[in-house]
Design an enzyme around this catalytic site. Structure first.
Site, PDB file in Angstrom:
ATOM      1  N   HIS A   1      -5.418  -6.090   4.009  1.00 25.24           N
ATOM      2  CA  HIS A   1      -4.427  -5.023   4.114  1.00 25.24           C
ATOM      3  C   HIS A   1      -3.737  -5.075   5.473  1.00 25.24           C
ATOM      4  CE1 HIS A   1      -5.650  -2.541   0.521  1.00 25.24           C
ATOM      5  NE2 HIS A   1      -6.599  -3.450   0.587  1.00 25.24           N
TER       6      HIS A   1
ATOM      7  N   CYS B   1      -1.847  -2.929   6.738  1.00 30.11           N
ATOM      8  CA  CYS B   1      -1.884  -1.643   7.455  1.00 30.11           C
ATOM      9  C   CYS B   1      -3.154  -1.540   8.289  1.00 30.11           C
ATOM     10  CB  CYS B   1      -1.739  -0.466   6.484  1.00 30.11           C
ATOM     11  SG  CYS B   1      -3.039  -0.322   5.259  1.00 30.11           S
TER      12      CYS B   1
ATOM     13  N   GLN C   1      -5.647  -0.345  -3.636  1.00 28.99           N
ATOM     14  CA  GLN C   1      -6.365  -1.448  -4.276  1.00 28.99           C
ATOM     15  C   GLN C   1      -7.272  -0.971  -5.405  1.00 28.99           C
ATOM     16  OE1 GLN C   1      -8.219  -4.176  -1.508  1.00 28.99           O
ATOM     17  NE2 GLN C   1      -9.642  -4.935  -3.066  1.00 28.99           N
TER      18      GLN C   1
ATOM     19  N   CYS D   1       0.848  -1.184   0.000  1.00 27.69           N
ATOM     20  CA  CYS D   1       0.000   0.000   0.000  1.00 27.69           C
ATOM     21  C   CYS D   1       0.886   1.238   0.000  1.00 27.69           C
ATOM     22  CB  CYS D   1      -0.970  -0.006   1.181  1.00 27.69           C
ATOM     23  SG  CYS D   1      -0.361   0.758   2.675  1.00 27.69           S
ATOM     24  N   GLU D   2       0.497   2.214  -0.775  1.00 26.39           N
ATOM     25  CA  GLU D   2       1.353   3.390  -0.923  1.00 26.39           C
ATOM     26  C   GLU D   2       1.296   4.315   0.284  1.00 26.39           C
ATOM     27  OE1 GLU D   2      -0.041   5.145  -4.521  1.00 26.39           O
ATOM     28  OE2 GLU D   2      -1.540   6.387  -3.526  1.00 26.39           O
ATOM     29  N   HIS D   3       0.344   4.109   1.162  1.00 31.08           N
ATOM     30  CA  HIS D   3       0.244   4.982   2.340  1.00 31.08           C
ATOM     31  C   HIS D   3       1.180   4.568   3.456  1.00 31.08           C
ATOM     32  CE1 HIS D   3      -4.011   5.539   0.616  1.00 31.08           C
ATOM     33  NE2 HIS D   3      -3.238   6.515   0.202  1.00 31.08           N
ATOM     34  N   HIS D   4       1.381   3.262   3.620  1.00 40.26           N
ATOM     35  CA  HIS D   4       2.197   2.769   4.730  1.00 40.26           C
ATOM     36  C   HIS D   4       3.358   1.900   4.268  1.00 40.26           C
ATOM     37  CE1 HIS D   4      -1.973   3.384   6.195  1.00 40.26           C
ATOM     38  NE2 HIS D   4      -1.356   3.978   7.206  1.00 40.26           N
TER      39      HIS D   4
HETATM   40 ZN   LIG Z   1      -2.007   1.376   4.064  1.00 40.44          ZN
END
Ligand SMILES: [Zn+2]
Length: 200
Positions: free
Chosen positions: A158, A160, A130, A89-92
């Protein structure tokens, strides 16, 4: 050593050295001693691992499909289901992973069946959300094969969410996107029924 790492990761020696020292710095900032035995090779392993998990940036999914496109008059639905994938995931930058199901209705052209999982893999091996992963797979197949329609359903867990306890620990996120003939509910239901029967 740097030469080997550069070769393995597809980076210049200068970039590889920089990535190693940044990884070492992360360990320090986390409160670790990067010089203790168990961590000595960790900056190198992390560099190789991250470059592998993002190798999709260096691959062209449309070229993979185009290289295996065949003229064929078959006009029924083609489904490749339960394609395992692993992404970040690009956020975490934590893993999310699960299964992708892809269907398309050929319009004079089909592709080699193994190429669909390859396309999923190439887009998954990037920093993703996603939703975008779903749409990119759909767009790539639509633009390359020009089928009468394409549909993509992705079910994923996920890390995260699960490891950080933000949401229900066992929740599964489902996304879907489609084009053309799959706008018709009967066609879409045919696909959904076929992928749902997988547990029977
Ligand atoms: Zn994430």
């Amino acid at each position: 050593m740097i030469e080997e790492i550069a070769k393995n990761t597809g980076l210049t020696e200068e970039q590889a050295a920089e990535l190693l020292s940044l990884n070492k710095r992360i360990l320090e900032l986390l409160g670790e001693d990067p010089n203790r035995e168990g961590l000595l090779k960790t900056p190198e392993r992390v560099a190789k691992s991250l470059r592998f998990l993002t190798k999709g940036y260096r691959e062209d999914p449309a070229a993979v499909l185009r290289a295996a496109t065949f003229r064929e008059d078959y006009q029924q639905m083609v489904i490749v289901r339960d394609i395992d994938f692993f992404s970040l995931c690009e956020h975490h930058m934590l893993p999310f992973f699960g299964k992708a199901h892809v269907g398309y209705i050929p319009n004079k052209y089909i592709t080699g069946l193994s190429k669909i999982p390859r396309v999923v893999d190439i887009f998954a091996r990037r920093l993703q959300v996603q939703e975008r992963l779903t749409t990119q797979i759909k767009d790539c197949i639509q633009e390359t094969l020009n089928p009468l329609g394409v549909i993509v359903v992705i079910e994923a867990r996920h890390m995260c969410m699960q490891m950080r306890g933000i949401e229900k620990q066992n929740s599964i996120t489902t996304t879907s996107d489609f084009t053309g003939a799959f706008a018709d509910k009967t066609t879409r239901d045919e696909f959904l029924n076929l992928i749902e029967n997988r547990h029977s």
